[in-house]
Design an enzyme around this catalytic site. Structure first.
Site, PDB file in Angstrom:
ATOM      1  N   HIS A 133      54.686 -64.780 -14.231  1.00 22.72           N
ATOM      2  CA  HIS A 133      54.921 -63.193 -14.677  1.00 22.72           C
ATOM      3  C   HIS A 133      55.830 -63.643 -16.080  1.00 22.72           C
ATOM      4  CE1 HIS A 133      57.864 -59.849 -14.867  1.00 22.72           C
ATOM      5  NE2 HIS A 133      56.938 -59.424 -15.241  1.00 22.72           N
ATOM      6  N   SER A 134      55.432 -62.856 -17.093  1.00 20.53           N
ATOM      7  CA  SER A 134      56.277 -63.005 -18.290  1.00 20.53           C
ATOM      8  C   SER A 134      56.799 -64.278 -18.887  1.00 20.53           C
ATOM      9  CB  SER A 134      57.535 -61.985 -17.982  1.00 20.53           C
ATOM     10  OG  SER A 134      58.317 -61.651 -19.292  1.00 20.53           O
ATOM     11  N   LEU A 135      57.910 -64.588 -18.813  1.00 21.15           N
ATOM     12  CA  LEU A 135      58.327 -66.095 -19.223  1.00 21.15           C
ATOM     13  C   LEU A 135      57.445 -67.295 -18.366  1.00 21.15           C
ATOM     14  CD1 LEU A 135      59.913 -68.328 -20.359  1.00 21.15           C
ATOM     15  CD2 LEU A 135      61.807 -67.957 -18.680  1.00 21.15           C
ATOM     16  N   GLY A 137      54.297 -66.704 -17.153  1.00 16.62           N
ATOM     17  CA  GLY A 137      53.167 -66.788 -17.787  1.00 16.62           C
ATOM     18  C   GLY A 137      53.325 -67.570 -18.855  1.00 16.62           C
ATOM     19  N   HIS A 308      56.145 -53.471 -16.848  1.00 17.18           N
ATOM     20  CA  HIS A 308      56.346 -54.784 -16.855  1.00 17.18           C
ATOM     21  C   HIS A 308      56.624 -55.565 -15.842  1.00 17.18           C
ATOM     22  CE1 HIS A 308      56.921 -58.680 -19.113  1.00 17.18           C
ATOM     23  NE2 HIS A 308      58.325 -58.756 -18.622  1.00 17.18           N
TER      24      HIS A 308
END
Length: 337
Positions: A133-135, A137, A308
């Site tokens: 997720h996010s970072l 990813g 998010h």
């Protein structure tokens, strides 16, 4: 290099003591286990904490959380994913219950990629899957480029995979990072203490996309309680400082085009695109999309309702798509490297 605790700076020892850094052994998981079990993986600077679920002989899925979160971010999603996989959820260095890097060292994307390779070696995986997720990813994407032969499937939640920076700003970025790290090392301000409710309020103010339940889930692993009953955030403050190096828009295509893992990108309707894609950055993100199209990674992209933290707040909005992606037969690939 192995760091003996007695050789580390005093201020690091004080911080590390909260995490009870000590020699640890790899923990085994029963082949019939469907519960999450805590793990502590030895590292040269301390340990990486995390959780496991499933049979160690099953197909592995390494789950990486976002910036300043922790591995509890997958707590609501994991029960909805296929039970026949071996899930490893870790706290990145200086997050959750994992040891921070010693003072004098920097955090960067390349350090996180190094960590993933250490995790792979720890479990002796010949191949595995990445869910970030996010970072997390972005780390998964860059690792999949540097070590493409090890990654079967790559799943990114609400990120484009690489967040490139202007190469023209590299010298200034390096200087800015060094100066701020040095200033932090010289700053002896006492850590801030909170009541639980005040800590929750602070986290919610900084992350308005989190629900009340999600805040409690992250704080369960993201807070440490002191003897006086107050709390402090366990994450390393240095995560708020700029990294000394980033991947530039010039470098990004060379990373992305090396990826051979089958790739799923999930974007939340009220998430990354809405927050960060502007008229100014749209051409750059279009370039990234083109690079994924040129790669041999069979990119699938879907949009789902949510923000998010969709995987944590409303996991039912993306669990079915992730499960189908993990369970489908592999698409035939030929390496483009």
């Amino acid at each position: 290099m192995n760091f003996a605790l007695k050789s580390l700076p005093a201020n690091y020892l004080k911080f590390a003591n909260y995490f009870r850094i000590q020699p640890t052994l790899k923990m085994s998981v029963s082949s019939s286990s469907s519960k999450l079990e805590e793990i502590s993986i030895p590292m040269p600077w301390g340990h990486i904490a995390g959780k496991l679920r499933g049979n160690t002989n099953s197909e592995a899925v390494l789950c990486l959380h976002g910036w300043q979160d922790n591995c509890n971010t997958f707590d609501t999603l994991l029960p909805m994913l296929p039970p026949d996989k071996f899930y490893v959820l870790i706290d990145l260095p200086g997050h959750g219950k994992s040891s921070p890097y010693p003072q004098g060292l920097f955090y960067s994307m390349y350090c996180y990629v190094d960590l993933v390779e250490r995790i792979r070696k720890h479990f002796s995986w010949s191949t595995f899957n990445l869910l970030g997720h996010s970072l997390g990813g972005n780390v998964s994407t860059v690792y999949s480029s540097a070590f493409p032969e090890y990654v079967e499937r790559l799943i990114m939640i609400d990120t484009f995979g690489i967040h490139p920076y202007s190469i023209k700003k590299t010298p200034d970025q390096l200087r800015n990072s060094i100066e701020k790290y040095h200033n932090y090392e010289q700053d002896n301000r006492p850590e801030k203490e909170y009541t639980y409710e005040d800590a929750k309020k602070r986290l919610g103010t900084a992350n308005p996309t989190l629900t009340e339940r999600s805040l409690d889930i992250l704080l369960e692993r993201g807070l440490q309680k002191k003897e006086n009953g107050s709390y402090f955030f366990s994450r390393d403050f240095r995560h708020t400082l700029p990294h000394p190096c980033y991947i530039s828009g010039t470098q990004a295509p060379y990373f992305i085009r090396r990826i051979t893992a089958e790739t799923l990108r999930i974007l939340a309707d009220d998430g990354f695109v809405k927050m960060y894609v502007t008229d100014q950055t749209r051409p750059l993100h279009a370039m990234l999309q083109s690079c994924f199209s040129d790669a041999n990674c069979h990119l699938e992209e879907i949009s789902v309702p949510g923000n998010h933290h969709v995987h944590l707040n409303t996991p039912e909005n993306c669990a079915q798509q992730i499960s189908a992606f993990l369970q489908r037969p592999p698409v035939k690939q030929t390496s483009s490297i």
